[in-house]
Design an enzyme around this catalytic site. Structure first.
Site, PDB file in Angstrom:
ATOM      1  N   GLU A  52      -5.387  -7.746   5.598  1.00 32.39           N
ATOM      2  CA  GLU A  52      -4.020  -7.315   5.263  1.00 32.39           C
ATOM      3  C   GLU A  52      -3.252  -8.397   4.516  1.00 32.39           C
ATOM      4  OE1 GLU A  52      -3.566  -4.280   5.443  1.00 32.39           O
ATOM      5  OE2 GLU A  52      -5.219  -3.838   6.806  1.00 32.39           O
ATOM      6  N   GLN A  62       0.816  -1.221   0.000  1.00 33.09           N
ATOM      7  CA  GLN A  62       0.000   0.000   0.000  1.00 33.09           C
ATOM      8  C   GLN A  62       0.850   1.271   0.000  1.00 33.09           C
ATOM      9  OE1 GLN A  62      -2.713  -1.634   3.272  1.00 33.09           O
ATOM     10  NE2 GLN A  62      -4.094  -0.332   2.128  1.00 33.09           N
ATOM     11  N   CYS A  79     -10.757   0.357   3.605  1.00 32.25           N
ATOM     12  CA  CYS A  79      -9.364   0.153   3.219  1.00 32.25           C
ATOM     13  C   CYS A  79      -8.757   1.501   2.854  1.00 32.25           C
ATOM     14  CB  CYS A  79      -9.302  -0.791   2.012  1.00 32.25           C
ATOM     15  SG  CYS A  79      -7.632  -1.120   1.453  1.00 32.25           S
TER      16      CYS A  79
HETATM   17 NI    NI Z   1      -6.797  -2.559   2.963  1.00 29.64          NI
END
Ligand code: NI
Length: 172
Positions: A138, A52, A95
């Site tokens: 995750e 991410q 998210c």
């Molecule tokens: Ni996420």
């Protein structure tokens, strides 16, 4: 520690990448974890996978502590789910890579996990409740899976289109 921009939809090229295990938990990994943690606290969020922030390594940070509680960061490397309960539970998930979108997701209510901790020591954990959900969310990221993959195709397509359109309009 530094705050790093979070990769969001519609950048599926990055978010769909399968992350690789770390060979050792060294100073570089710990620095990355620290940056991930600061980035997550700043967002704010309760979990973040390295991909991410654009790093395809199997690393997570999680902190479920409430605002008025002492921080409880969990650092996870190379996680492997070794058992999942047959009993499922529903949580409304969100998210940091899909801002301002929330949807109910059904997942196993409890899991067992094997991983390396901040010292690089192998650990096992039995997770329930929000922790079980957060870990599964995750770990999905490490495999290029997003929580919208667990909802109906109609809803998923609608979300993807929304982000593609926002990018075209220069709103992202
Ligand atoms: Ni996420």
């Amino acid at each position: 520690m530094s705050i790093i921009p979070i990769v969001t939809l519609p950048d599926e090229k990055t978010l769909r990448e399968v992350s690789k295990p770390v060979e050792t938990v060294d100073a570089q990994v710990r620095k990355l974890w620290d940056d991930m943690l600061e980035t997550m606290y700043h967002a704010p969020g309760i979990g973040l996978a390295a991909i991410q922030i654009g790093v395809p390594r199997r690393l997570l940070v999680i902190d479920l502590s409430k605002e008025d509680e002492e921080k409880q960061p969990l650092f996870v490397a190379n996680p492997e789910i070794t058992w999942s309960s047959e009993i499922q539970s529903d949580y409304e998930e969100g998210c940091l890579s899909i801002p301002e979108y929330y949807e109910m997701v059904t997942r196993p209510a409890e899991i067992r996990l094997r991983y390396l901790d901040r010292q690089g020591e192998p650990r096992e954990m039995h997770a329930t409740g929000l922790m079980a959900t957060c870990l599964q969310h995750e770990i999905d990221h490490l495999n290029g899976v997003l929580f919208i993959d667990h909802i109906s195709r109609l809803k998923r397509d609608r979300v993807l289109k929304k982000f593609q359109k926002a990018q075209k309009l220069g709103k992202l």
